[in-house]
Scaffold this motif. Structure first.
Motif, PDB file in Angstrom:
ATOM      1  N   LYS A  81       0.849  -1.187   0.000  1.00 33.98           N
ATOM      2  CA  LYS A  81       0.000   0.000   0.000  1.00 33.98           C
ATOM      3  C   LYS A  81       0.885   1.237   0.000  1.00 33.98           C
ATOM      4  CE  LYS A  81      -3.680   2.315   2.591  1.00 33.98           C
ATOM      5  NZ  LYS A  81      -4.530   2.272   3.809  1.00 33.98           N
ATOM      6  N   LEU A  82       0.527   2.225  -0.820  1.00 31.75           N
ATOM      7  CA  LEU A  82       1.268   3.492  -0.858  1.00 31.75           C
ATOM      8  C   LEU A  82       0.748   4.423   0.230  1.00 31.75           C
ATOM      9  CD1 LEU A  82       1.798   4.586  -4.585  1.00 31.75           C
ATOM     10  CD2 LEU A  82       3.559   4.220  -2.848  1.00 31.75           C
ATOM     11  N   VAL A  83       1.678   5.056   0.925  1.00 33.94           N
ATOM     12  CA  VAL A  83       1.311   5.979   1.998  1.00 33.94           C
ATOM     13  C   VAL A  83       2.112   7.267   1.838  1.00 33.94           C
ATOM     14  CG1 VAL A  83       1.300   6.361   4.494  1.00 33.94           C
ATOM     15  CG2 VAL A  83       0.775   4.100   3.586  1.00 33.94           C
ATOM     16  N   LEU A  84       1.439   8.392   1.975  1.00 28.42           N
ATOM     17  CA  LEU A  84       2.104   9.693   1.918  1.00 28.42           C
ATOM     18  C   LEU A  84       2.494  10.104   3.316  1.00 28.42           C
ATOM     19  CD1 LEU A  84       2.969  12.044   0.095  1.00 28.42           C
ATOM     20  CD2 LEU A  84       0.727  13.089   0.536  1.00 28.42           C
ATOM     21  N   ASN A  85       3.782  10.286   3.520  1.00 31.02           N
ATOM     22  CA  ASN A  85       4.296  10.646   4.844  1.00 31.02           C
ATOM     23  C   ASN A  85       5.203  11.859   4.699  1.00 31.02           C
ATOM     24  OD1 ASN A  85       5.080  10.671   7.506  1.00 31.02           O
ATOM     25  ND2 ASN A  85       6.391   8.864   7.361  1.00 31.02           N
ATOM     26  N   GLY A  86       4.617  13.053   4.794  1.00 31.07           N
ATOM     27  CA  GLY A  86       5.386  14.284   4.582  1.00 31.07           C
ATOM     28  C   GLY A  86       5.824  14.385   3.138  1.00 31.07           C
ATOM     29  N   GLU A  87       7.128  14.430   2.917  1.00 26.35           N
ATOM     30  CA  GLU A  87       7.669  14.517   1.564  1.00 26.35           C
ATOM     31  C   GLU A  87       8.003  13.143   0.980  1.00 26.35           C
ATOM     32  OE1 GLU A  87      10.965  17.151   1.509  1.00 26.35           O
ATOM     33  OE2 GLU A  87       9.782  18.937   1.971  1.00 26.35           O
ATOM     34  N   PHE A  88       7.628  12.123   1.700  1.00 27.42           N
ATOM     35  CA  PHE A  88       7.977  10.773   1.255  1.00 27.42           C
ATOM     36  C   PHE A  88       6.725   9.971   0.905  1.00 27.42           C
ATOM     37  CE2 PHE A  88      11.416  12.174   4.011  1.00 27.42           C
ATOM     38  CZ  PHE A  88      12.519  11.914   3.217  1.00 27.42           C
ATOM     39  N   THR A  90       5.906   6.236   0.740  1.00 29.39           N
ATOM     40  CA  THR A  90       6.499   4.967   1.171  1.00 29.39           C
ATOM     41  C   THR A  90       5.552   3.806   0.925  1.00 29.39           C
ATOM     42  OG1 THR A  90       5.666   5.304   3.414  1.00 29.39           O
ATOM     43  CG2 THR A  90       7.889   6.101   2.940  1.00 29.39           C
ATOM     44  N   VAL A  91       6.138   2.622   0.866  1.00 30.18           N
ATOM     45  CA  VAL A  91       5.355   1.404   0.679  1.00 30.18           C
ATOM     46  C   VAL A  91       5.221   0.700   2.024  1.00 30.18           C
ATOM     47  CG1 VAL A  91       5.108  -0.752  -0.604  1.00 30.18           C
ATOM     48  CG2 VAL A  91       6.340   1.179  -1.629  1.00 30.18           C
ATOM     49  N   THR A  92       3.995   0.499   2.447  1.00 32.11           N
ATOM     50  CA  THR A  92       3.741  -0.285   3.653  1.00 32.11           C
ATOM     51  C   THR A  92       3.043  -1.582   3.236  1.00 32.11           C
ATOM     52  OG1 THR A  92       1.588   0.738   4.055  1.00 32.11           O
ATOM     53  CG2 THR A  92       3.516   1.775   5.075  1.00 32.11           C
ATOM     54  N   TYR A  93       3.093  -2.555   4.129  1.00 35.89           N
ATOM     55  CA  TYR A  93       2.482  -3.852   3.830  1.00 35.89           C
ATOM     56  C   TYR A  93       1.492  -4.200   4.939  1.00 35.89           C
ATOM     57  CZ  TYR A  93       6.132  -4.306   0.324  1.00 35.89           C
ATOM     58  OH  TYR A  93       6.954  -4.095  -0.769  1.00 35.89           O
ATOM     59  N   TYR A  94       0.296  -4.568   4.547  1.00 35.94           N
ATOM     60  CA  TYR A  94      -0.730  -4.920   5.526  1.00 35.94           C
ATOM     61  C   TYR A  94      -1.190  -6.357   5.277  1.00 35.94           C
ATOM     62  CZ  TYR A  94      -4.047  -3.985   1.739  1.00 35.94           C
ATOM     63  OH  TYR A  94      -4.730  -4.004   0.543  1.00 35.94           O
ATOM     64  N   PRO A  95      -1.562  -7.066   6.352  1.00 36.16           N
ATOM     65  CA  PRO A  95      -1.950  -8.476   6.191  1.00 36.16           C
ATOM     66  C   PRO A  95      -3.252  -8.619   5.413  1.00 36.16           C
ATOM     67  CG  PRO A  95      -2.357  -7.737   8.434  1.00 36.16           C
ATOM     68  CD  PRO A  95      -1.600  -6.640   7.760  1.00 36.16           C
ATOM     69  N   THR A  96      -3.293  -9.599   4.562  1.00 33.46           N
ATOM     70  CA  THR A  96      -4.498  -9.889   3.790  1.00 33.46           C
ATOM     71  C   THR A  96      -5.519 -10.593   4.694  1.00 33.46           C
ATOM     72  OG1 THR A  96      -3.688 -12.056   3.125  1.00 33.46           O
ATOM     73  CG2 THR A  96      -3.119 -10.182   1.708  1.00 33.46           C
ATOM     74  N   PRO A  97      -6.796 -10.617   4.314  1.00 32.49           N
ATOM     75  CA  PRO A  97      -7.788 -11.360   5.103  1.00 32.49           C
ATOM     76  C   PRO A  97      -7.402 -12.830   5.273  1.00 32.49           C
ATOM     77  CG  PRO A  97      -8.887  -9.925   3.528  1.00 32.49           C
ATOM     78  CD  PRO A  97      -7.422  -9.863   3.216  1.00 32.49           C
ATOM     79  N   GLU A  98      -6.800 -13.422   4.235  1.00 33.54           N
ATOM     80  CA  GLU A  98      -6.363 -14.815   4.333  1.00 33.54           C
ATOM     81  C   GLU A  98      -5.259 -14.966   5.372  1.00 33.54           C
ATOM     82  OE1 GLU A  98      -8.245 -13.981   0.523  1.00 33.54           O
ATOM     83  OE2 GLU A  98      -6.515 -13.054   1.507  1.00 33.54           O
ATOM     84  N   LYS A  99      -4.337 -13.997   5.404  1.00 35.55           N
ATOM     85  CA  LYS A  99      -3.248 -14.030   6.375  1.00 35.55           C
ATOM     86  C   LYS A  99      -3.793 -13.869   7.796  1.00 35.55           C
ATOM     87  CE  LYS A  99       0.934 -13.499   8.162  1.00 35.55           C
ATOM     88  NZ  LYS A  99       1.799 -14.670   8.426  1.00 35.55           N
ATOM     89  N   ILE A 100      -4.734 -12.962   7.981  1.00 39.08           N
ATOM     90  CA  ILE A 100      -5.340 -12.750   9.296  1.00 39.08           C
ATOM     91  C   ILE A 100      -6.031 -14.023   9.767  1.00 39.08           C
ATOM     92  CG2 ILE A 100      -7.140 -11.491  10.542  1.00 39.08           C
ATOM     93  CD1 ILE A 100      -6.465  -9.073   8.725  1.00 39.08           C
TER      94      ILE A 100
END
Length: 307
Positions: A81-88, A90-100
Motif C-alpha cells: 500500500k502506498l502511503v504519503l508521509n510528509g515529503e515521502f 512509502t510502501v507499507t504492507y498490511y496483512p491480507t484477510p487470508e493471512k489474518i
C-alpha cells in the motif's frame, strides 16, 4: 586495475541511463493504482517529490503486480500500500484477510496442546457435534454450560466434565470440541490420551524425565484426560502419577475433564485392582474422590459412529 576498468567500460558501453530512467518513470507513473494515488494527493505532491520517490513507487508497482498475479512478493501474505508521509511516498504492507485468518487458526492451534490424540479430535468443533439423540443434546448443553460458567468465573472452582459412555459415541470428539472452543476464547488446554501417557511415564524412568512430565500435566490451565480406565494401571502409576496430578489440580482448583468407557462407580472398581491383582479399595476411593471433586459426571450414549 586496468582489466577491471575495461570490464566495467564494456558493461556500460552504449547504455543511455537517462533514457532508461525516463522509460521506467513513464511506466511507473502510468500504472493505474499509482495514477489514482497521485490524483488523490495532488495538492500535496510536487514533481520534485515524485522524482525523489520514484524508487519507492517502482517498488510498489512491482510488488502490487506480483501480489495481484499471485506471484512471490517481498512479504508473503501481505499486500502493498502506498502511503504519503510528509515529503515521502512509502510502501507499507498490511496483512491480507487470508493471512489474518491463517494467523487466527495458528493461534488457536497453539492453545491446544495434544499428546497422542488423533487429528480429528484436535480439530473437532462443537458445531459438528451430532445432537440427533437426546443423550447427546444433554452432553452438548453441559459443554456450553461449562464454557459459560468458566468465562464468567474469576475465583470460584469450575468443575470439568467426566464423560462416559459406550465405544464410538464421540466422547473424545466432544473433549476436542470443547478444547477448540476454549482456544477461540484465548484459553489453553492440554488433551492427553491417558493410556499412551502412562506408557511414556514408565519409559521415562530411565532418562529421569518423569517429574517434568507429571508437572506439566499438573499445571496446565485446563487438562483433559481421554480414555481413563483403558490404561494398564499399576499401583505406582495410579497413586504416584495420576493421584499426584489430580491432587495438585484439586488443591489449585484447576478444571479437569475425563472421558471413559466406565461410569464413576465402574471406574472405582477398575482402579481398585492393580496390574498384579492386588485389591486396594482405599487408594481407589481416594482417586475417585479427587475425580468427583474436579468433574461432573455425564453420560454420552447413542450410535457407534466409528462403524
Amino acid at each position: 586495475m586496468d582489466k577491471i576498468e575495461r570490464t566495467l567500460g564494456q558493461l556500460f558501453e552504449g547504455r543511455d541511463f537517462e533514457k532508461e530512467y525516463q522509460e521506467v518513470k513513464e511506466k511507473v507513473l502510468s500504472y493505474e493504482p499509482i495514477r489514482q494515488f497521485l490524483t488523490e494527493n495532488k495538492a500535496d505532491i510536487s514533481e520534485q517529490m515524485i522524482n525523489q520517490n520514484i524508487s519507492n513507487l517502482y517498488e510498489f508497482m512491482t510488488q502490487d503486480q506480483n501480489f495481484k498475479e499471485k506471484k512471490e512478493t517481498l512479504m508473503p501474505g501481505y499486500a502493498p500500500k502506498l502511503v504519503l508521509n510528509g515529503e515521502f511516498m512509502t510502501v507499507t504492507y498490511y496483512p491480507t484477510p487470508e493471512k489474518i485468518e491463517q494467523d487466527k487458526r495458528r493461534a488457536v492451534e497453539r492453545r491446544i496442546r495434544s499428546l497422542y490424540m488423533p487429528k480429528q479430535v484436535v480439530e473437532a468443533s462443537l458445531d459438528q457435534f451430532y445432537t440427533d439423540e437426546d443423550a447427546r443434546q444433554y452432553a452438548l448443553i453441559e459443554a456450553f454450560n461449562f464454557l459459560k460458567v468458566y468465562e464468567e468465573s474469576s475465583a470460584t472452582m469450575v468443575k470439568g466434565l467426566f464423560i462416559h459412555g459406550s465405544f464410538g459415541t464421540g466422547k473424545s470428539y466432544l473433549l476436542g470440541a470443547i478444547a477448540r472452543e476454549l482456544a477461540l476464547r484465548g484459553v489453553s488446554t492440554t488433551l492427553v490420551y491417558l493410556p499412551e501417557f502412562m506408557r511414556e511415564i514408565k519409559q521415562s524412568i530411565s532418562d529421569n524425565t518423569v517429574g517434568e512430565k507429571i508437572q506439566f500435566a499438573k499445571e496446565t490451565e485446563i487438562l483433559m484426560l481421554d480414555d481413563i480406565g483403558a490404561e494398564a494401571m499399576t499401583a505406582w502409576t495410579r497413586d504416584e502419577v495420576l493421584g499426584a496430578i489430580l491432587q495438585f489440580r484439586m488443591q489449585e482448583q484447576l478444571p479437569t475433564f475425563f472421558s471413559s468407557n466406565y461410569n464413576m462407580a465402574q471406574l472405582e472398581n477398575h482402579l481398585t485392582f492393580s496390574q498384579n491383582g492386588t485389591e486396594e479399595q482405599l487408594k481407589a476411593r481416594r482417586i475417585m474422590e479427587r475425580i468427583r471433586f474436579l468433574s461432573k459426571e455425564i453420560e454420552l450414549n447413542g450410535t457407534n459412529r466409528r462403524n
